[in-house]
Motif scaffolding. Structure first.
Motif, mmCIF file in Angstrom:
data_model
loop_
_atom_site.group_PDB
_atom_site.id
_atom_site.type_symbol
_atom_site.label_atom_id
_atom_site.label_comp_id
_atom_site.label_asym_id
_atom_site.label_seq_id
_atom_site.Cartn_x
_atom_site.Cartn_y
_atom_site.Cartn_z
ATOM 1 N N GLU A 93 -30.347 -8.972 63.497
ATOM 2 C CA GLU A 93 -31.784 -8.878 63.260
ATOM 3 C C GLU A 93 -32.436 -10.237 63.499
ATOM 4 O O GLU A 93 -32.127 -11.211 62.818
ATOM 5 N N GLY A 94 -33.367 -10.287 64.441
ATOM 6 C CA GLY A 94 -34.102 -11.515 64.702
ATOM 7 C C GLY A 94 -33.214 -12.649 65.206
ATOM 8 O O GLY A 94 -32.039 -12.468 65.533
ATOM 9 N N VAL A 95 -33.815 -13.831 65.287
ATOM 10 C CA VAL A 95 -33.107 -14.998 65.794
ATOM 11 C C VAL A 95 -31.872 -15.295 64.944
ATOM 12 O O VAL A 95 -30.775 -15.548 65.470
ATOM 13 N N ILE A 96 -32.043 -15.247 63.619
ATOM 14 C CA ILE A 96 -30.945 -15.593 62.714
ATOM 15 C C ILE A 96 -29.798 -14.587 62.831
ATOM 16 O O ILE A 96 -28.623 -14.957 62.945
ATOM 17 N N GLN B 76 -38.247 -21.691 67.307
ATOM 18 C CA GLN B 76 -37.206 -21.304 66.354
ATOM 19 C C GLN B 76 -35.839 -21.659 66.934
ATOM 20 O O GLN B 76 -35.619 -21.517 68.133
ATOM 21 N N LEU B 77 -34.966 -22.086 66.049
ATOM 22 C CA LEU B 77 -33.593 -22.396 66.455
ATOM 23 C C LEU B 77 -32.657 -21.979 65.330
ATOM 24 O O LEU B 77 -32.801 -22.441 64.195
ATOM 25 N N ALA B 78 -31.740 -21.090 65.650
ATOM 26 C CA ALA B 78 -30.737 -20.630 64.680
ATOM 27 C C ALA B 78 -29.360 -21.020 65.192
ATOM 28 O O ALA B 78 -29.003 -20.694 66.328
ATOM 29 N N VAL B 79 -28.601 -21.710 64.360
ATOM 30 C CA VAL B 79 -27.286 -22.217 64.759
ATOM 31 C C VAL B 79 -26.226 -21.652 63.811
ATOM 32 O O VAL B 79 -26.338 -21.835 62.595
ATOM 33 N N PRO B 80 -25.231 -20.946 64.317
ATOM 34 C CA PRO B 80 -24.178 -20.437 63.427
ATOM 35 C C PRO B 80 -23.357 -21.584 62.837
ATOM 36 O O PRO B 80 -23.080 -22.577 63.523
ATOM 37 N N PRO C 244 -25.831 -20.368 69.360
ATOM 38 C CA PRO C 244 -27.192 -20.799 69.013
ATOM 39 C C PRO C 244 -28.232 -19.963 69.753
ATOM 40 O O PRO C 244 -28.050 -19.635 70.927
ATOM 41 N N ILE C 245 -29.303 -19.633 69.062
ATOM 42 C CA ILE C 245 -30.426 -18.928 69.667
ATOM 43 C C ILE C 245 -31.652 -19.814 69.501
ATOM 44 O O ILE C 245 -32.001 -20.188 68.377
ATOM 45 N N ARG C 246 -32.308 -20.130 70.622
ATOM 46 C CA ARG C 246 -33.457 -21.047 70.585
ATOM 47 C C ARG C 246 -34.615 -20.430 71.345
ATOM 48 O O ARG C 246 -34.469 -19.977 72.478
#
Length: 448
Positions: free
Chosen positions: A214-217, A270-274, A226-228
């Motif tokens: 769900e979403g970037v995260i 937005q930037l989500a990094v595992p 990573p999703i940016r």
């Protein structure tokens, strides 16, 4: 000397559209704009495949292509010679490009038109710097290597998970100039993430959940990549939209036990990094900004390294917390619970706990709280260790690798935020006690 692909990564941010030239087998050329060029590694790029057009027809018949790129700050132009290798239609790279394309589409008013059909992988053959008089390059905003060095040193000094989480958010704000950030932990069994710490929002959102994908995260968690996104996109602004839709759809009762995920009103980057360690997903580090194109490839690289350091420290501190320090000789005397009786209601269906009718927590953290309160009310017990909770069958922890300490931090913070008459107080490594200021009445609903 030819420039390297790593040296011109800023040209791939999409601020200035790239131009691709292909050629049919009969020698007829075709030139078109391209939505997205993604850096894969120092000798490969991925181009967005969105339409079955002449470019697509040519590249399948003749795998040679030329790409014209423009630096967004200096206007310096580069020409790349490429060879088409294959198309990927799933996986981390595809999802990364899909998320970024959604941002580009929203920014250019093409939402609903742009749809990623595949990520075309090309081998880089040559790069030419075209003759021009580029503009002066702007001064670097900050030294990311220096910021990373300071942050790693500060994380090394943390002796417990709570301070590690806070230090990470402090470093993002002070060293990386990123004031808005979330830290979410993975509930692997349920394929969900729960918020354990945040910075820069009106409400902390501690306890808020989001599912994998769900979403970037959620996509960053599911794909472990990573999703940016550099522009605001409605497709990935999931939190408030989902909540508002649920409320309009008559699901207000369900929202009673849902904690809103915090976020900027208009998040444009937005930037989500595992957070990964030892091959396992531990959580996600998420940052956002009201500024377009706030996070670059270099920012992404720096936060990937920071998240890796964070993951290693999380594992080490979790293992330490499983070995409790010796119990103190005696517990400090505490005032007896007094005043109006508080009603704690537990719903076994989803392990949700309500205090005097107000929602507190659910899931594994709710199960932990209910177990502690049962032992306190029925046996007068107030002191506990992480180790015994780990094996308590009433709690049903989903996995041995589950971060119990993170769930206790979540519970502790929710109790403080709700100004509850029950608190969790650390009494040493792997130890804590329950502090209760009012008499309690426990009511359980449903099979336990």
């Amino acid at each position: 000397m030819s420039p390297t692909l790593d040296a011109i990564r800023e040209c791939l941010e999409g601020a200035v559209p790239a131009v691709i030239a292909t050629c049919a087998p009969d020698g007829t050329p075709n030139v078109a704009y391209l939505s997205q060029v993604e850096y894969v590694d120092s000798v490969h790029v991925a181009l967005s495949f969105q339409f079955f057009n002449k470019t697509r027809e040519n590249i399948l018949a003749n795998p040679q292509a030329r790409l014209l790129l423009t630096h967004p700050a200096t206007a310096q132009m580069y020409r790349m010679s490429l060879e088409y290798l294959r198309t990927e239609t799933a996986g981390p790279l595809f999802e990364r490009m899909k998320a970024k394309l959604a941002g580009i589409a929203s920014h250019t008013g093409m939402s609903g038109v742009f749809r990623l059909l595949g990520a075309d992988i090309y081998r880089l053959l040559t790069i030419e710097q075209l003759s021009a008089q580029p503009l002066p390059a702007p001064a670097p905003r900050l030294s990311l290597l220096s910021a990373l060095r300071v942050a790693v040193e500060k994380l090394n000094a943390c002796s417990d998970l709570a301070s590690l989480l806070e230090q990470t958010l402090d470093c993002l704000a002070t060293e990386f100039d990123i004031p808005q950030a979330l830290l979410l932990m993975a509930d692997v069994g349920r394929e969900r993430l729960y918020t354990v710490a945040s910075r820069g929002y009106e409400n902390s959102g501690v306890g808020a959940e989001i599912g994998y994908g769900e979403g970037v995260i959620g996509v960053a968690a599911r794909e472990r990549t990573p999703i940016r996104i550099g522009h605001m996109t409605a497709e990935y602004s999931y939190g408030r939209a989902i909540r508002e839709a649920a409320a309009r759809g008559g699901l207000a009762e369900r929202l009673e036990s849902e904690i809103p995920l915090p976020g900027l009103p208009e998040s444009r980057s937005q930037l989500a990094v595992p957070i990964l360690a030892r091959g396992h997903l531990l959580g996600v580090l998420y940052v956002e900004s009201p500024q377009d194109l706030r996070f670059s490839y270099d920012d992404e690289d720096a936060l990937v390294v920071l998240a890796a350091q964070l993951g290693l420290h999380m594992c080490a501190l979790q293992e330490a917390a499983e070995t409790p320090e010796p119990a103190p000789d005696s517990d400090p005397a505490r005032a007896p619970a007094q005043g109006r009786r508080a009603t704690v209601r537990y719903y076994a269906e989803n392990s949700s706990v309500f205090l005097d009718g107000d929602y507190l927590i659910k899931g594994v953290a709710g199960s932990i709280l209910w177990t502690l309160l049962q032992d306190y009310v029925n046996g007068g017990r107030a002191s506990f260790t992480n180790r015994e909770l780990r094996v308590d069958p009433r709690i049903r922890l989903p996995d041995l690798s589950d971060n119990l300490e993170a769930r206790l931090i979540l519970l502790e913070r929710r109790l403080v935020e709700r100004d509850a008459c029950v608190r969790i107080e650390k009494t040493g490594r792997g130890r804590f006690r329950l502090a209760v200021s009012r008499p309690l009445e426990l009511i359980s609903t449903g099979a336990d």
